[in-house]
Write a protein that holds these residues in place. Structure first.
Motif, PDB file in Angstrom:
ATOM      1  N   ARG A  86      10.179 -45.303-155.181  1.00  0.00           N
ATOM      2  CA  ARG A  86      10.808 -46.522-155.694  1.00  0.00           C
ATOM      3  C   ARG A  86      11.021 -47.573-154.610  1.00  0.00           C
ATOM      4  O   ARG A  86      11.401 -48.702-154.902  1.00  0.00           O
ATOM      5  CB  ARG A  86      12.123 -46.175-156.388  1.00  0.00           C
ATOM      6  N   ILE A  87      10.794 -47.182-153.350  1.00  0.00           N
ATOM      7  CA  ILE A  87      10.784 -48.126-152.227  1.00  0.00           C
ATOM      8  C   ILE A  87       9.472 -47.921-151.484  1.00  0.00           C
ATOM      9  O   ILE A  87       9.080 -46.789-151.190  1.00  0.00           O
ATOM     10  CB  ILE A  87      11.972 -47.916-151.267  1.00  0.00           C
ATOM     11  N   ASP A  88       8.800 -49.034-151.173  1.00  0.00           N
ATOM     12  CA  ASP A  88       7.522 -48.983-150.460  1.00  0.00           C
ATOM     13  C   ASP A  88       7.640 -49.787-149.175  1.00  0.00           C
ATOM     14  O   ASP A  88       7.963 -50.975-149.208  1.00  0.00           O
ATOM     15  CB  ASP A  88       6.415 -49.556-151.354  1.00  0.00           C
ATOM     16  N   LEU A  89       7.383 -49.132-148.061  1.00  0.00           N
ATOM     17  CA  LEU A  89       7.420 -49.794-146.754  1.00  0.00           C
ATOM     18  C   LEU A  89       6.019 -49.969-146.174  1.00  0.00           C
ATOM     19  O   LEU A  89       5.870 -50.407-145.039  1.00  0.00           O
ATOM     20  CB  LEU A  89       8.271 -48.980-145.762  1.00  0.00           C
ATOM     21  N   TRP A 125      11.677 -58.493-144.237  1.00  0.00           N
ATOM     22  CA  TRP A 125      12.765 -58.269-143.294  1.00  0.00           C
ATOM     23  C   TRP A 125      12.321 -58.756-141.926  1.00  0.00           C
ATOM     24  O   TRP A 125      11.398 -58.216-141.322  1.00  0.00           O
ATOM     25  CB  TRP A 125      13.121 -56.792-143.263  1.00  0.00           C
ATOM     26  N   CYS A 126      12.966 -59.799-141.449  1.00  0.00           N
ATOM     27  CA  CYS A 126      12.661 -60.388-140.148  1.00  0.00           C
ATOM     28  C   CYS A 126      13.929 -60.480-139.325  1.00  0.00           C
ATOM     29  O   CYS A 126      15.035 -60.535-139.869  1.00  0.00           O
ATOM     30  CB  CYS A 126      12.074 -61.795-140.314  1.00  0.00           C
ATOM     31  N   ILE A 127      13.750 -60.511-138.025  1.00  0.00           N
ATOM     32  CA  ILE A 127      14.880 -60.688-137.126  1.00  0.00           C
ATOM     33  C   ILE A 127      14.549 -61.789-136.121  1.00  0.00           C
ATOM     34  O   ILE A 127      13.389 -62.099-135.885  1.00  0.00           O
ATOM     35  CB  ILE A 127      15.253 -59.381-136.392  1.00  0.00           C
ATOM     36  N   ALA A 128      15.585 -62.359-135.550  1.00  0.00           N
ATOM     37  CA  ALA A 128      15.443 -63.356-134.497  1.00  0.00           C
ATOM     38  C   ALA A 128      15.834 -62.706-133.173  1.00  0.00           C
ATOM     39  O   ALA A 128      16.592 -61.735-133.152  1.00  0.00           O
ATOM     40  CB  ALA A 128      16.324 -64.564-134.793  1.00  0.00           C
ATOM     41  N   VAL A 148      15.736 -45.804-142.169  1.00  0.00           N
ATOM     42  CA  VAL A 148      15.825 -44.771-141.140  1.00  0.00           C
ATOM     43  C   VAL A 148      14.572 -44.891-140.273  1.00  0.00           C
ATOM     44  O   VAL A 148      13.452 -44.718-140.758  1.00  0.00           O
ATOM     45  CB  VAL A 148      15.920 -43.359-141.758  1.00  0.00           C
ATOM     46  N   HIS A 149      14.783 -45.211-139.013  1.00  0.00           N
ATOM     47  CA  HIS A 149      13.680 -45.415-138.071  1.00  0.00           C
ATOM     48  C   HIS A 149      13.211 -44.075-137.507  1.00  0.00           C
ATOM     49  O   HIS A 149      13.955 -43.088-137.534  1.00  0.00           O
ATOM     50  CB  HIS A 149      14.124 -46.358-136.955  1.00  0.00           C
ATOM     51  N   PRO A 196       8.824 -60.192-137.919  1.00  0.00           N
ATOM     52  CA  PRO A 196       8.958 -59.121-138.909  1.00  0.00           C
ATOM     53  C   PRO A 196       9.314 -57.794-138.241  1.00  0.00           C
ATOM     54  O   PRO A 196       8.848 -57.494-137.145  1.00  0.00           O
ATOM     55  CB  PRO A 196       7.585 -59.058-139.569  1.00  0.00           C
ATOM     56  N   VAL A 197      10.150 -57.022-138.901  1.00  0.00           N
ATOM     57  CA  VAL A 197      10.529 -55.703-138.395  1.00  0.00           C
ATOM     58  C   VAL A 197       9.372 -54.736-138.617  1.00  0.00           C
ATOM     59  O   VAL A 197       8.767 -54.701-139.695  1.00  0.00           O
ATOM     60  CB  VAL A 197      11.811 -55.202-139.106  1.00  0.00           C
ATOM     61  N   ASP A 198       9.051 -53.967-137.595  1.00  0.00           N
ATOM     62  CA  ASP A 198       7.995 -52.955-137.708  1.00  0.00           C
ATOM     63  C   ASP A 198       8.567 -51.748-138.456  1.00  0.00           C
ATOM     64  O   ASP A 198       9.485 -51.086-137.975  1.00  0.00           O
ATOM     65  CB  ASP A 198       7.511 -52.551-136.324  1.00  0.00           C
ATOM     66  N   LEU A 199       8.028 -51.478-139.631  1.00  0.00           N
ATOM     67  CA  LEU A 199       8.524 -50.388-140.473  1.00  0.00           C
ATOM     68  C   LEU A 199       7.636 -49.146-140.407  1.00  0.00           C
ATOM     69  O   LEU A 199       7.810 -48.210-141.192  1.00  0.00           O
ATOM     70  CB  LEU A 199       8.653 -50.880-141.915  1.00  0.00           C
ATOM     71  N   THR A 200       6.721 -49.118-139.469  1.00  0.00           N
ATOM     72  CA  THR A 200       5.826 -47.975-139.304  1.00  0.00           C
ATOM     73  C   THR A 200       6.644 -46.707-139.056  1.00  0.00           C
ATOM     74  O   THR A 200       7.491 -46.672-138.167  1.00  0.00           O
ATOM     75  CB  THR A 200       4.859 -48.203-138.131  1.00  0.00           C
TER      76      THR A 200
END
Length: 148
Positions: free
Chosen positions: A84-87, A23-26, A126-127, A53-57
């Protein structure tokens, strides 16, 4: 606001499912055009060097598969809480995982919610500050297992 990614995945019944995307943003408005990320105003391709890349921390993620986006019944749920989802991979990577026993137990057929062949899901991240972002809209298909 960044437009959600549009993805398509196939789950092979009885097989381990592992897929991931980055997941990246411009730093400017973009949109998808013929499957490619372009400048929203000009339609010119976005160079890879502009993507961050989006920071998913500290984030959590959730996704519910449904026969239709408005259907009341959840066919399958993927979350960071149920594994089932890994960030945690870093660099904006979001990974999905279903073990073989889970995919073997998915009921194939044409009468949702008891049986299904296709589904849709919206991946929400969810951030830590509570903001929710729709990162992807995903079309899913279930391919039946012949070897049992």
């Amino acid at each position: 606001m960044t437009e959600p990614a549009h993805l398509c995945y196939t789950i092979y019944q009885g097989a381990t499912f592992r897929r991931r995307f980055r997941w990246c943003i411009a730093p400017y408005p973009t949109k998808l055009l013929n499957g490619k990320l372009v400048y929203a105003q000009t339609g010119r391709p976005v160079p890879d060097s502009d993507l961050m890349p989006v920071d998913l921390t500290g984030c959590q993620a959730r996704l519910q598969l449904r026969s239709d986006v408005l259907a009341p019944d959840v066919l399958l749920e993927l979350t960071t809480e149920n594994g089932r989802i890994d960030l945690s991979l870093g660099d904006g990577h979001i990974a999905f995982f279903l073990d073989a026993a889970t995919t073997a137990g998915l009921p194939y057929g044409e009468s949702p919610p008891t049986r299904w062949r296709t589904a849709v899901g919206q991946l929400e991240v969810v951030h830590p500050n509570g903001d929710v972002t729709r990162a992807a809209e995903i079309s899913w298909s279930l391919n039946p297992e012949g070897t049992r």
